[in-house]
Design an enzyme around this catalytic site. Sequence first.
Site, PDB file in Angstrom:
ATOM      1  N   SER A  17       0.801  -1.228   0.000  1.00 26.25           N
ATOM      2  CA  SER A  17       0.000   0.000   0.000  1.00 26.25           C
ATOM      3  C   SER A  17       0.831   1.274   0.000  1.00 26.25           C
ATOM      4  O   SER A  17       0.297   2.359  -0.219  1.00 26.25           O
ATOM      5  CB  SER A  17      -0.942   0.013   1.214  1.00 26.25           C
ATOM      6  N   THR A  20       6.486   2.741  -2.671  1.00 27.84           N
ATOM      7  CA  THR A  20       7.306   1.773  -3.406  1.00 27.84           C
ATOM      8  C   THR A  20       6.533   0.485  -3.659  1.00 27.84           C
ATOM      9  O   THR A  20       6.721  -0.156  -4.697  1.00 27.84           O
ATOM     10  CB  THR A  20       8.620   1.471  -2.669  1.00 27.84           C
ATOM     11  N   CYS A 152      18.192   4.754  -2.205  1.00 26.37           N
ATOM     12  CA  CYS A 152      18.120   5.630  -3.381  1.00 26.37           C
ATOM     13  C   CYS A 152      19.282   6.623  -3.432  1.00 26.37           C
ATOM     14  O   CYS A 152      19.865   6.857  -4.499  1.00 26.37           O
ATOM     15  CB  CYS A 152      16.786   6.345  -3.431  1.00 26.37           C
ATOM     16  N   ASN A 315      13.879   8.127  -7.520  1.00 26.82           N
ATOM     17  CA  ASN A 315      14.182   7.425  -6.275  1.00 26.82           C
ATOM     18  C   ASN A 315      13.287   6.209  -6.043  1.00 26.82           C
ATOM     19  O   ASN A 315      13.687   5.246  -5.388  1.00 26.82           O
ATOM     20  CB  ASN A 315      14.070   8.370  -5.075  1.00 26.82           C
TER      21      ASN A 315
END
Length: 351
Positions: A17, A20, A152, A315
Site C-alpha cells: 500500500s 514503493t 536511493c 528514487n
Amino acid sequence: MSANGEPSLTASVVGGSGFTGGELLRLLYQHPEFEVTQATSRSYANKTVGHQHPNLRGMDLRFSSPEDLESVDVLFAATPHGVSMEHIDEFQDAAGTVVDLSADFRLDTEEQYDEWYDGHDRPELLEKSEYALPELNRENLEGADLIASGGCNATATIMGLLPLFEQDVLSGDEQIVVDVKVGSSEGGAGGGEASSHPERSGVVRPYAPTGHRHEAEIQQFLGVDVSFTVHAVEMTRGASATCHVFPNGPVSKGDLWGAYRGAYEDEPFVELVAGGGGVYRYPEPKAVAGTNKAEVGFELDPANKRVVVFSAIDNMMKGSAGQAVHAANVALGLEETAGLDFAGLHPVGSP
C-alpha cells in the site's frame, strides 16, 4: 512466458500500500513474466489495490493480511526497516526468491548495522544476500535467492562514481564531496509533518548534513569515504547527486569519457548526459521520472583540479522498485529489461 503466452512466474508484494509497494505493483502488473497473486497491507486489508493506487484501478486484486502469505516464486518486501529481518523465515518459506526493498540486508556485517542502524537480528544471513544494483553486482545476482535493493541516495551516488573506480581513474584516497537532493516520496506514504505540502513546498532543506545511513553502502561498494549531505527539495520523485571529486593527479576529458563509456556503454538503463546541447545538458530527475533509467554526466574543472560528476534517478524506480525488478530479472534468468521499458514523459510537470 509460458508456451500459451501466459506469465510463467508468480509474485507477491508484502507492504503493497505504500509508494514503493505501488510502484512494484505497477511494474509487475505490466511484466510479461509475472502474475501478481498477492499484495498485503495491514491497514487496507480487503480493499482493492486501486483504492490506494488510483493508477492501478484496472488491477483485479485486493490487499490481504501479511499474516497469511501465499506460496509464490518471488516475494518483494516493501516494508519499513526491521520488518524483513523479523519475518525473513516466513518470507523464505513462501517464496524461492525474496527481494527486500528495506535496508535490512544491504550491508555485509553485523558490525556495520551496529554502527549505522540499531543492530541486526539475523546477521547469519548477511553474507548470503546480494545487493540488487545490476550495474555493480550483476554476476552475483544470477541465481540469488535473497536480494537487497539499494538505498536511493546511495544508488544515485554509486552510479555516478562507479566508473571512476572501475576504470582506475581514482585510487580511493581522494577527497570526494557528495550533495544529494531528493524528492518527498523518499519519506514514504507516511512521511510525517516534514513531508506535508505546506512544510515541503519551496524548500531546499538540509535534512542529513552528516552521518546519513546510505554512506555505509557507498563505503562498502566503492571502498571510499565520502563527505555526504542530503537536501530535501520540492519535487515528488527524484534523487540528484552532485559529486565533487579532487583527483590526486591530472585527469583529462578523454579519461572521463573512456571511463564512463567503458563502464556503461552496454548498460540498458544508463544514459550518459555530459554537457551536450539543448535544455537538459546534464542529468535531470525530471527526465527519468517513472523510469528505471540513471542519467550520468560529468564536467572537468582544471582550474580547481576538480571533477564534477552528476547523476539523476527516480528514487522510487532506479532507487527502489525498478532496481528490485531489474535484479529479479537477472536472478531468474529473464530478459533484463522485461517490464521496465517505460521511456518517461516530456514535457511533464514537477516529478
